[in-house]
Design an enzyme around this catalytic site. Structure first.
Site, PDB file in Angstrom:
ATOM      1  N   ASN A  13       0.879  -1.176   0.000  1.00  0.00           N
ATOM      2  CA  ASN A  13       0.000   0.000   0.000  1.00  0.00           C
ATOM      3  C   ASN A  13       0.915   1.223   0.000  1.00  0.00           C
ATOM      4  O   ASN A  13       1.477   1.571   1.037  1.00  0.00           O
ATOM      5  CB  ASN A  13      -0.895  -0.019   1.250  1.00  0.00           C
ATOM      6  CG  ASN A  13      -1.741   1.237   1.365  1.00  0.00           C
ATOM      7  OD1 ASN A  13      -1.826   2.037   0.429  1.00  0.00           O
ATOM      8  ND2 ASN A  13      -2.377   1.425   2.512  1.00  0.00           N
ATOM      9  N   TRP A  14       1.051   1.827  -1.182  1.00  0.00           N
ATOM     10  CA  TRP A  14       1.973   2.970  -1.276  1.00  0.00           C
ATOM     11  C   TRP A  14       1.433   4.223  -0.606  1.00  0.00           C
ATOM     12  O   TRP A  14       2.142   5.193  -0.444  1.00  0.00           O
ATOM     13  CB  TRP A  14       2.269   3.261  -2.758  1.00  0.00           C
ATOM     14  CG  TRP A  14       3.321   2.368  -3.338  1.00  0.00           C
ATOM     15  CD1 TRP A  14       4.008   1.381  -2.711  1.00  0.00           C
ATOM     16  CD2 TRP A  14       3.810   2.403  -4.696  1.00  0.00           C
ATOM     17  NE1 TRP A  14       4.901   0.799  -3.581  1.00  0.00           N
ATOM     18  CE2 TRP A  14       4.803   1.406  -4.804  1.00  0.00           C
ATOM     19  CE3 TRP A  14       3.507   3.178  -5.827  1.00  0.00           C
ATOM     20  CZ2 TRP A  14       5.498   1.165  -5.984  1.00  0.00           C
ATOM     21  CZ3 TRP A  14       4.193   2.934  -7.011  1.00  0.00           C
ATOM     22  CH2 TRP A  14       5.180   1.937  -7.089  1.00  0.00           C
ATOM     23  N   LYS A  15       0.146   4.206  -0.248  1.00  0.00           N
ATOM     24  CA  LYS A  15      -0.485   5.413   0.334  1.00  0.00           C
ATOM     25  C   LYS A  15      -0.197   6.613  -0.570  1.00  0.00           C
ATOM     26  O   LYS A  15      -0.165   6.455  -1.783  1.00  0.00           O
ATOM     27  CB  LYS A  15      -0.011   5.628   1.767  1.00  0.00           C
ATOM     28  CG  LYS A  15      -0.153   4.392   2.620  1.00  0.00           C
ATOM     29  CD  LYS A  15      -0.015   4.687   4.081  1.00  0.00           C
ATOM     30  CE  LYS A  15      -0.086   3.379   4.846  1.00  0.00           C
ATOM     31  NZ  LYS A  15      -0.198   3.572   6.262  1.00  0.00           N
ATOM     32  N   HIS A  99      -9.797   1.101   4.598  1.00  0.00           N
ATOM     33  CA  HIS A  99      -8.519   1.309   5.302  1.00  0.00           C
ATOM     34  C   HIS A  99      -8.777   2.254   6.474  1.00  0.00           C
ATOM     35  O   HIS A  99      -9.576   3.188   6.358  1.00  0.00           O
ATOM     36  CB  HIS A  99      -7.472   1.887   4.343  1.00  0.00           C
ATOM     37  CG  HIS A  99      -6.098   1.874   4.944  1.00  0.00           C
ATOM     38  ND1 HIS A  99      -5.683   2.804   5.861  1.00  0.00           N
ATOM     39  CD2 HIS A  99      -5.060   1.008   4.780  1.00  0.00           C
ATOM     40  CE1 HIS A  99      -4.437   2.522   6.232  1.00  0.00           C
ATOM     41  NE2 HIS A  99      -4.043   1.431   5.589  1.00  0.00           N
ATOM     42  N   GLU A 101      -7.205   4.644   7.577  1.00  0.00           N
ATOM     43  CA  GLU A 101      -6.981   6.073   7.278  1.00  0.00           C
ATOM     44  C   GLU A 101      -8.181   6.653   6.531  1.00  0.00           C
ATOM     45  O   GLU A 101      -8.539   7.815   6.728  1.00  0.00           O
ATOM     46  CB  GLU A 101      -5.670   6.233   6.487  1.00  0.00           C
ATOM     47  CG  GLU A 101      -4.468   6.004   7.398  1.00  0.00           C
ATOM     48  CD  GLU A 101      -3.218   5.491   6.693  1.00  0.00           C
ATOM     49  OE1 GLU A 101      -3.137   5.572   5.457  1.00  0.00           O
ATOM     50  OE2 GLU A 101      -2.314   5.002   7.406  1.00  0.00           O
ATOM     51  N   GLU A 171      -5.758  -5.235  10.267  1.00  0.00           N
ATOM     52  CA  GLU A 171      -4.775  -4.175  10.499  1.00  0.00           C
ATOM     53  C   GLU A 171      -5.087  -3.445  11.801  1.00  0.00           C
ATOM     54  O   GLU A 171      -5.893  -2.494  11.808  1.00  0.00           O
ATOM     55  CB  GLU A 171      -4.828  -3.161   9.346  1.00  0.00           C
ATOM     56  CG  GLU A 171      -4.481  -3.728   7.997  1.00  0.00           C
ATOM     57  CD  GLU A 171      -3.836  -2.681   7.104  1.00  0.00           C
ATOM     58  OE1 GLU A 171      -2.724  -2.937   6.652  1.00  0.00           O
ATOM     59  OE2 GLU A 171      -4.426  -1.613   6.898  1.00  0.00           O
ATOM     60  N   GLY A 177       1.948   2.053  10.663  1.00  0.00           N
ATOM     61  CA  GLY A 177       2.890   3.159  10.512  1.00  0.00           C
ATOM     62  C   GLY A 177       3.565   3.566  11.809  1.00  0.00           C
ATOM     63  O   GLY A 177       4.196   4.614  11.889  1.00  0.00           O
ATOM     64  N   SER A 217       2.969  -2.422  10.245  1.00  0.00           N
ATOM     65  CA  SER A 217       4.418  -2.451  10.456  1.00  0.00           C
ATOM     66  C   SER A 217       5.048  -3.810  10.156  1.00  0.00           C
ATOM     67  O   SER A 217       6.035  -4.205  10.782  1.00  0.00           O
ATOM     68  CB  SER A 217       4.775  -1.982  11.872  1.00  0.00           C
ATOM     69  OG  SER A 217       4.330  -0.649  12.065  1.00  0.00           O
ATOM     70  N   GLY A 238       2.575  -1.260   4.236  1.00  0.00           N
ATOM     71  CA  GLY A 238       2.696   0.160   3.914  1.00  0.00           C
ATOM     72  C   GLY A 238       4.146   0.547   3.715  1.00  0.00           C
ATOM     73  O   GLY A 238       4.722   0.359   2.638  1.00  0.00           O
ATOM     74  N   GLY A 239       4.765   1.063   4.779  1.00  0.00           N
ATOM     75  CA  GLY A 239       6.131   1.590   4.698  1.00  0.00           C
ATOM     76  C   GLY A 239       7.124   0.677   3.991  1.00  0.00           C
ATOM     77  O   GLY A 239       7.885   1.126   3.123  1.00  0.00           O
TER      78      GLY A 239
HETATM   79  C1  PEP Z   1      -1.111   0.075   5.974  1.00  0.00           C
HETATM   80  O1  PEP Z   1      -1.286   1.271   5.974  1.00  0.00           O
HETATM   81  O2  PEP Z   1      -1.934  -0.652   5.398  1.00  0.00           O
HETATM   82  C2  PEP Z   1       0.060  -0.461   6.667  1.00  0.00           C
HETATM   83  C3  PEP Z   1       0.040  -1.711   7.029  1.00  0.00           C
HETATM   84  O3  PEP Z   1       1.074   0.413   6.919  1.00  0.00           O
HETATM   85  P1  PEP Z   1       2.485   0.066   7.627  1.00  0.00           P
HETATM   86  O4  PEP Z   1       2.988  -1.210   7.033  1.00  0.00           O
HETATM   87  O5  PEP Z   1       3.374   1.230   7.273  1.00  0.00           O
HETATM   88  O6  PEP Z   1       2.208  -0.047   9.069  1.00  0.00           O
END
Ligand code: PEP
Length: 272
Positions: A13-15, A99, A101, A171, A177, A217, A238-239
């Protein structure tokens, strides 16, 4: 993971990161680092503006393109929104819905999630349905109850054949994040509970066919332990999906997935 019954999926997920002009070099680098044989479905969920370039870049590769959201509306006067037909036209195969967010900053409701899931499935796009509790809910021991409600609400009104095409991403909000990952035991407990909810709504056959991902994470260091859990069928990342080496390492983590266990040796439904 359980490859006998369901797909293993690693979805990035590049956000709101990266540029359209960076899609090609990212994909070329990632392809060079990916395992030679296919061990999982690999997806990159990119911002709308990057999807056209990404779709061109992944052509003839084992990578699929995903979106991060979609409108509940089919077309018309909805300034700033993007509909499912546009995603289909661009070759999008997956779409994240619900999601945390989007829920927190854009007021996405459980009803919106359910509408999107129905419409995406009708259009042949696989929804990646995000669910997860806040830290407060976890501390008050409401995790399973809250996540079960989100899952039931997202899947409301679907037929068993549709459920099997859905992907659920657990999640925990407190892990997204933040660098705080759920332990493998915590993640497995909730992913197992999600499968039990699906079993109670439908049956064991349907429940064991649904891929359930962990997100929060997940990275190159902790992925192996998480991916070794019987009810965790991959990750939403994500990251760590922004760096080719880290993302490729997580994809490679699916190579060492535990072998498929004979059906009768397993506790009823768990991990199946
Ligand atoms: C996400 O936003 O779906 C996610 C899992 O982010 P991160 O891996 O950065 O926690």
């Amino acid at each position: 993971m359980n490859r006998k019954y369901r797909k293993t999926i690693i979805a990035g997920n590049w956000k709101m990161n990266k540029l359209p002009s960076e899609a090609r070099s990212f994909v070329d680098e990632l392809r060079a680092l990916m395992p030679r044989t296919k061990t999982c479905d690999t997806v990159i969920c990119a911002p709308y503006a990057i999807i056209p370039n990404l779709s061109r870049a992944i052509k003839d590769s084992r990578i699929a393109v995903g979106a991060q959201d979609v409108s509940t509306h089919d077309s018309g006067a909805y300034t700033g929104e993007v509909n499912i037909a546009m995603l289909s036209d661009l070759g999008v195969k997956y779409c994240i819905v619900g999601h945390s967010e989007r829920r927190a900053y854009h007021g996405e409701t459980d009803t919106d999630v359910n509408v999107k899931v129905h419409k995406l499935l009708e259009a042949g796009i696989i929804p990646i349905i995000c669910v997860g509790e806040s830290l407060e809910q976890r501390e008050r021991d409401l995790t399973i109850e809250f996540v079960a409600y989100q899952v039931k609400s997202a899947l409301y009104g679907l037929e068993p054949k549709d459920i099997k095409r859905c992907v659920i991403a657990y999640e925990p909000i407190w892990a997204i994040g933040t660098g705080k990952t759920a332990t493998a035991e915590q993640a497995e407990e909730v992913c197992g509970a999600i499968r039990a909810v699906i079993r109670s709504m439908f049956d064991a056959r349907v429940a064991r066919a649904v891929s359930i991902l962990y997100g929060g994470s997940m990275n190159a260091k902790n992925c192996d332990e998480l991916l070794a859990q019987p009810d965790i069928d991959g990750g939403l990342i994500g990251g760590a999906s922004l760096k080719t080496a880290d993302f490729a390492r997580i994809i490679t983590g699916t190579v060492s997935a535990p072998p498929v266990l004979p059906e009768l040796n397993r506790e009823e439904g768990r991990g199946e």
